[in-house]
Scaffold this active site. Structure first.
Site, PDB file in Angstrom:
ATOM      1  N   ASP A  73      -3.982   2.319  -4.977  1.00 42.37           N
ATOM      2  CA  ASP A  73      -2.623   2.310  -4.403  1.00 42.37           C
ATOM      3  C   ASP A  73      -2.309   1.044  -3.620  1.00 42.37           C
ATOM      4  O   ASP A  73      -1.401   1.041  -2.811  1.00 42.37           O
ATOM      5  CB  ASP A  73      -2.391   3.567  -3.550  1.00 42.37           C
ATOM      6  N   GLU A  74      -3.083  -0.031  -3.861  1.00 43.04           N
ATOM      7  CA  GLU A  74      -2.772  -1.253  -3.116  1.00 43.04           C
ATOM      8  C   GLU A  74      -2.928  -2.513  -3.957  1.00 43.04           C
ATOM      9  O   GLU A  74      -3.785  -2.591  -4.833  1.00 43.04           O
ATOM     10  CB  GLU A  74      -3.628  -1.361  -1.853  1.00 43.04           C
ATOM     11  N   ASP A 114       0.864  -1.192   0.000  1.00 46.03           N
ATOM     12  CA  ASP A 114       0.000   0.000   0.000  1.00 46.03           C
ATOM     13  C   ASP A 114       0.900   1.240   0.000  1.00 46.03           C
ATOM     14  O   ASP A 114       1.790   1.380   0.837  1.00 46.03           O
ATOM     15  CB  ASP A 114      -0.888  -0.032   1.255  1.00 46.03           C
TER      16      ASP A 114
HETATM   17  P1  TTP Z   1      -5.202   5.005   1.485  1.00 50.11           P
HETATM   18  O1  TTP Z   1      -4.199   3.969   1.089  1.00 50.11           O
HETATM   19  O2  TTP Z   1      -6.289   4.612   2.429  1.00 50.11           O
HETATM   20  O3  TTP Z   1      -4.464   6.243   2.169  1.00 50.11           O
HETATM   21  P2  TTP Z   1      -3.097   6.933   1.785  1.00 50.11           P
HETATM   22  O4  TTP Z   1      -2.356   6.170   0.735  1.00 50.11           O
HETATM   23  O5  TTP Z   1      -3.333   8.381   1.460  1.00 50.11           O
HETATM   24  O6  TTP Z   1      -2.291   6.899   3.153  1.00 50.11           O
HETATM   25  P3  TTP Z   1      -1.682   5.625   3.897  1.00 50.11           P
HETATM   26  O7  TTP Z   1      -1.963   4.418   3.054  1.00 50.11           O
HETATM   27  O8  TTP Z   1      -0.218   5.911   4.034  1.00 50.11           O
HETATM   28  O9  TTP Z   1      -2.379   5.578   5.210  1.00 50.11           O
HETATM   29  O10 TTP Z   1      -5.887   5.598   0.189  1.00 50.11           O
HETATM   30  C1  TTP Z   1      -5.205   5.753  -1.037  1.00 50.11           C
HETATM   31  C2  TTP Z   1      -5.665   7.020  -1.732  1.00 50.11           C
HETATM   32  O11 TTP Z   1      -7.070   6.986  -1.934  1.00 50.11           O
HETATM   33  C3  TTP Z   1      -5.384   8.280  -0.945  1.00 50.11           C
HETATM   34  O12 TTP Z   1      -4.081   8.791  -1.174  1.00 50.11           O
HETATM   35  C4  TTP Z   1      -6.466   9.208  -1.431  1.00 50.11           C
HETATM   36  C5  TTP Z   1      -7.613   8.296  -1.780  1.00 50.11           C
HETATM   37  N1  TTP Z   1      -8.629   8.337  -0.719  1.00 50.11           N
HETATM   38  C6  TTP Z   1      -9.673   9.260  -0.841  1.00 50.11           C
HETATM   39  O13 TTP Z   1      -9.753  10.002  -1.835  1.00 50.11           O
HETATM   40  N2  TTP Z   1     -10.608   9.320   0.166  1.00 50.11           N
HETATM   41  C7  TTP Z   1     -10.546   8.533   1.291  1.00 50.11           C
HETATM   42  O14 TTP Z   1     -11.401   8.641   2.190  1.00 50.11           O
HETATM   43  C8  TTP Z   1      -9.453   7.600   1.398  1.00 50.11           C
HETATM   44  C9  TTP Z   1      -9.333   6.712   2.626  1.00 50.11           C
HETATM   45  C10 TTP Z   1      -8.535   7.543   0.378  1.00 50.11           C
HETATM   46 MG    MG Z   2      -2.132   4.124   0.882  1.00 48.71          MG
END
Ligand code: TTP
Ligand code: MG
Length: 343
Positions: free
Chosen positions: A105-106, A9
């Site tokens: 992103d995962e 991720d």
């Molecule tokens: P995540 O992987 O949940 O969050 P992140 O990558 O920003 O942070 P981390 O993994 O380090 O905790 O989500 C991936 C992307 O999806 C995030 O960069 C932006 C988008 N997203 C939204 O637009 N709204 C949301 O509520 C969430 C959780 C994510």
């Molecule tokens: Mg992330």
């Protein structure tokens, strides 16, 4: 043979990509999401610097601005993140023929072939290093005996971490965590469990399966297994149906066709640019309309054949939007367009 699953991720994905593209923002709190000058809408994500101020995804943007007025506030540039996502997935997919994309992103990889956790750990280190070298971005990797443990491990390892939980350590790993660490257990479920005096996964295991089923229905059984680290779901390699979407929230709820159609034109223009750049075409259009009071409706249209013709996109999506305007007299808060990509 016991399975070994890896979950990757990206760290603060949207914000990290923005920092890479704009080195002048590095080290500063960066918030990607709605425009704070408009004052409505939410945070998509914040970098780790901004998180120190309590800013997080889904927080109303005006609250984020109050928490950290000096943060760099940036709009969502979805096309950019989608392009980066494709590159990261292409790198990850080279590490196993069994991969499953979990989101922008995962990704999960079945790396059972590694044989043991030491080799799995080395493989993950190589994957992290390759993404850093080629894309100049950090990610966090979790490794475990199934997708559930791998995912929790990656979230516990953040940011820029690598955490492996071998089968013999699963119980000790899960027990002290709060129930909300289990994917699918949101704040509402956690609240209901709290009423039974349950906060930690360890405590959740005291509830018999029948009791959980009584409280949560069939879904309770899933929670029962998750609390014990059990998850048999396979890593399924299929390319998800890709779609491209844009939306715009108005500064004030409106019925002004001028404002509504101008915003909609921008959305179509943006989507069409992505189409041309990536040689996409589409057969299915969905228009989203959110009215005052958050009432949200969608209307979809399947075309006879796939196309990337802008005139067709404009004509068909505007027809759908017009129907919204005719059928519902409430002021409009947001309009959006989503198209399925045929490739
Ligand atoms: P995540 O992987 O949940 O969050 P992140 O990558 O920003 O942070 P981390 O993994 O380090 O905790 O989500 C991936 C992307 O999806 C995030 O960069 C932006 C988008 N997203 C939204 O637009 N709204 C949301 O509520 C969430 C959780 C994510
Ligand atoms: Mg992330």
């Amino acid at each position: 043979m016991a399975r070994i699953i890896l979950h990757l991720d990206m760290d603060a994905f949207f914000a990290q990509v923005e920092e890479r593209e704009n080195p002048q923002f590095r080290g500063k709190p960066v918030v990607v999401g709605a425009d704070p000058r408009v004052g409505r809408g939410v945070v998509s994500t914040a970098n780790y610097e901004a998180r120190k101020y309590g800013i997080h995804s889904a927080l109303p943007i005006f609250r984020a601005q109050k928490l950290c007025p000096n943060a760099v506030f940036l709009p969502v540039d979805m096309g950019l993140y989608e392009n980066v996502s494709v590159k990261i997935m292409d790198i990850a997919k080279n590490y196993s023929s069994q991969w499953e994309i979990g989101g922008l992103d995962e990704v999960y990889l079945d790396i059972s072939f590694a044989g043991d956790y030491e080799k799995a750990y080395d493989l993950a280190k190589g994957l992290k290093a390759e993404i850093l070298e080629k894309e100049r971005l950090t990610c966090t990797v979790g490794i475990g005996p199934n997708k559930l443990i791998a995912k929790i491990a990656s979230s516990r390892g953040k940011p820029n971490g690598l955490l492996a939980v071998s089968p013999d350590r699963v119980v000790a790993f899960l027990d002290p965590l709060e129930v909300e660490e289990l994917p699918g257990v949101g704040p509402k479920t956690a609240e209901r469990l709290k009423a039974f005096g349950i906060k930690l996964i360890k405590e959740l295991k005291d509830l018999p399966k029948e009791r959980l089923e009584n409280i949560f229905g069939k879904w309770g059984r899933g929670i029962y297994d998750k609390a014990r680290g059990i998850d048999d779901s396979p890593v399924v390699s299929f390319a998800p149906v890709k779609s491209l979407g844009r939306e715009q929230t108005f500064a004030k709820d409106t019925r002004d066709p001028d404002i509504i159609f101008r915003a909609f034109n921008d959305i179509i223009e943006d989507i069409h640019q992505q189409f041309v750049k990536n040689s996409f075409s589409s057969k299915t259009l969905t228009v989203v309309c959110r009215f005052q009071g958050f009432e949200t409706h969608t209307k979809a249209k399947t075309l006879e054949r796939k196309t990337l013709d802008k005139k067709v996109l404009v004509r068909e999506s505007k027809k759908l939007l017009l129907r919204f305007l005719l059928e519902n007299k409430k002021p409009i808060r947001l309009v959006g367009l989503r198209v399925k990509i045929c490739g």
